[in-house]
Design a protein around this motif. Structure first.
Motif, PDB file in Angstrom:
ATOM      1  N   VAL A   4       0.835  -1.193   0.000  1.00 39.02           N
ATOM      2  CA  VAL A   4       0.000   0.000   0.000  1.00 39.02           C
ATOM      3  C   VAL A   4       0.868   1.241   0.000  1.00 39.02           C
ATOM      4  O   VAL A   4       0.698   2.147  -0.805  1.00 39.02           O
ATOM      5  N   ARG A   5       1.841   1.282   0.886  1.00 39.85           N
ATOM      6  CA  ARG A   5       2.709   2.453   0.971  1.00 39.85           C
ATOM      7  C   ARG A   5       3.572   2.610  -0.273  1.00 39.85           C
ATOM      8  O   ARG A   5       3.695   3.683  -0.833  1.00 39.85           O
ATOM      9  N   ARG A   6       4.189   1.517  -0.702  1.00 41.16           N
ATOM     10  CA  ARG A   6       5.082   1.578  -1.859  1.00 41.16           C
ATOM     11  C   ARG A   6       4.300   1.869  -3.128  1.00 41.16           C
ATOM     12  O   ARG A   6       4.703   2.687  -3.928  1.00 41.16           O
ATOM     13  N   GLY A   7       3.174   1.226  -3.302  1.00 36.55           N
ATOM     14  CA  GLY A   7       2.353   1.462  -4.481  1.00 36.55           C
ATOM     15  C   GLY A   7       1.849   2.881  -4.544  1.00 36.55           C
ATOM     16  O   GLY A   7       1.789   3.488  -5.598  1.00 36.55           O
ATOM     17  N   ILE A  11       3.866   4.776  -7.819  1.00 33.80           N
ATOM     18  CA  ILE A  11       3.014   4.787  -9.004  1.00 33.80           C
ATOM     19  C   ILE A  11       2.418   6.176  -9.163  1.00 33.80           C
ATOM     20  O   ILE A  11       1.916   6.742  -8.191  1.00 33.80           O
ATOM     21  N   PRO A  12       2.460   6.739 -10.360  1.00 31.54           N
ATOM     22  CA  PRO A  12       1.850   8.057 -10.561  1.00 31.54           C
ATOM     23  C   PRO A  12       0.380   8.058 -10.151  1.00 31.54           C
ATOM     24  O   PRO A  12      -0.307   7.041 -10.243  1.00 31.54           O
ATOM     25  N   ALA A  13      -0.108   9.203  -9.723  1.00 32.51           N
ATOM     26  CA  ALA A  13      -1.459   9.306  -9.172  1.00 32.51           C
ATOM     27  C   ALA A  13      -2.530   8.799 -10.132  1.00 32.51           C
ATOM     28  O   ALA A  13      -3.520   8.234  -9.716  1.00 32.51           O
ATOM     29  N   GLY A  14      -2.358   8.975 -11.412  1.00 31.97           N
ATOM     30  CA  GLY A  14      -3.346   8.526 -12.382  1.00 31.97           C
ATOM     31  C   GLY A  14      -3.422   7.023 -12.517  1.00 31.97           C
ATOM     32  O   GLY A  14      -4.378   6.482 -13.049  1.00 31.97           O
ATOM     33  N   GLN A  15      -2.414   6.304 -12.034  1.00 26.41           N
ATOM     34  CA  GLN A  15      -2.355   4.856 -12.206  1.00 26.41           C
ATOM     35  C   GLN A  15      -2.778   4.085 -10.959  1.00 26.41           C
ATOM     36  O   GLN A  15      -3.033   2.910 -11.028  1.00 26.41           O
ATOM     37  N   VAL A  16      -2.833   4.738  -9.808  1.00 25.50           N
ATOM     38  CA  VAL A  16      -3.263   4.081  -8.584  1.00 25.50           C
ATOM     39  C   VAL A  16      -4.787   3.986  -8.616  1.00 25.50           C
ATOM     40  O   VAL A  16      -5.447   4.950  -8.988  1.00 25.50           O
ATOM     41  N   TRP A  19     -10.154   3.878  -5.622  1.00 22.92           N
ATOM     42  CA  TRP A  19     -10.617   3.468  -4.304  1.00 22.92           C
ATOM     43  C   TRP A  19      -9.477   3.475  -3.304  1.00 22.92           C
ATOM     44  O   TRP A  19      -9.671   3.806  -2.135  1.00 22.92           O
ATOM     45  N   LEU A  20      -8.265   3.151  -3.766  1.00 25.40           N
ATOM     46  CA  LEU A  20      -7.109   3.147  -2.880  1.00 25.40           C
ATOM     47  C   LEU A  20      -6.739   4.572  -2.469  1.00 25.40           C
ATOM     48  O   LEU A  20      -6.473   4.836  -1.290  1.00 25.40           O
ATOM     49  N   ASP A  21      -6.757   5.498  -3.404  1.00 33.01           N
ATOM     50  CA  ASP A  21      -6.493   6.905  -3.086  1.00 33.01           C
ATOM     51  C   ASP A  21      -7.496   7.441  -2.079  1.00 33.01           C
ATOM     52  O   ASP A  21      -7.135   8.105  -1.111  1.00 33.01           O
ATOM     53  N   VAL A  31      -5.435  -0.040   8.008  1.00 32.36           N
ATOM     54  CA  VAL A  31      -6.802  -0.400   7.605  1.00 32.36           C
ATOM     55  C   VAL A  31      -6.863  -0.585   6.094  1.00 32.36           C
ATOM     56  O   VAL A  31      -7.486  -1.527   5.597  1.00 32.36           O
ATOM     57  N   VAL A  32      -6.199   0.295   5.362  1.00 33.95           N
ATOM     58  CA  VAL A  32      -6.165   0.187   3.904  1.00 33.95           C
ATOM     59  C   VAL A  32      -5.421  -1.079   3.486  1.00 33.95           C
ATOM     60  O   VAL A  32      -5.825  -1.758   2.538  1.00 33.95           O
ATOM     61  N   ALA A  33      -4.358  -1.424   4.203  1.00 33.38           N
ATOM     62  CA  ALA A  33      -3.608  -2.648   3.891  1.00 33.38           C
ATOM     63  C   ALA A  33      -4.490  -3.882   4.060  1.00 33.38           C
ATOM     64  O   ALA A  33      -4.458  -4.798   3.229  1.00 33.38           O
ATOM     65  N   VAL A  34      -5.305  -3.916   5.102  1.00 29.80           N
ATOM     66  CA  VAL A  34      -6.212  -5.050   5.325  1.00 29.80           C
ATOM     67  C   VAL A  34      -7.267  -5.099   4.223  1.00 29.80           C
ATOM     68  O   VAL A  34      -7.603  -6.175   3.720  1.00 29.80           O
ATOM     69  N   ALA A  35      -7.781  -3.941   3.824  1.00 27.66           N
ATOM     70  CA  ALA A  35      -8.781  -3.899   2.747  1.00 27.66           C
ATOM     71  C   ALA A  35      -8.182  -4.397   1.437  1.00 27.66           C
ATOM     72  O   ALA A  35      -8.832  -5.132   0.689  1.00 27.66           O
ATOM     73  N   LEU A  36      -6.943  -4.008   1.151  1.00 29.14           N
ATOM     74  CA  LEU A  36      -6.276  -4.464  -0.068  1.00 29.14           C
ATOM     75  C   LEU A  36      -6.039  -5.971  -0.025  1.00 29.14           C
ATOM     76  O   LEU A  36      -6.277  -6.674  -1.015  1.00 29.14           O
TER      77      LEU A  36
END
Length: 59
Positions: A4-7, A11-16, A19-21, A31-36
């Protein structure tokens, strides 16, 4: 959690995924890591249960 952190950083903002942003903007990173992880697990389970191959959705 590292994905989550590395991605999000590399990764440029347009490619993430959007929902993750949005989740990173309002939820803690753990929490985001668990969702991913949950999303990936559901995808893998669906592939195994359906005996099918992964096909990426067109962007």
């Amino acid at each position: 959690m590292i994905s989550v952190r590395r991605g999000h950083r590399e990764i440029p903002a347009g490619q993430v995924p959007d929902w993750l942003d949005r989740m990173l903007a309002r939820k803690p990173v753990k929490v985001v890591a668990v969702a991913l992880a949950n999303r990936m697990a559901r995808t893998i389970w669906a592939l195994i249960a359906g005996n099918s191959s992964y096909r990426a959705a067109p962007a």
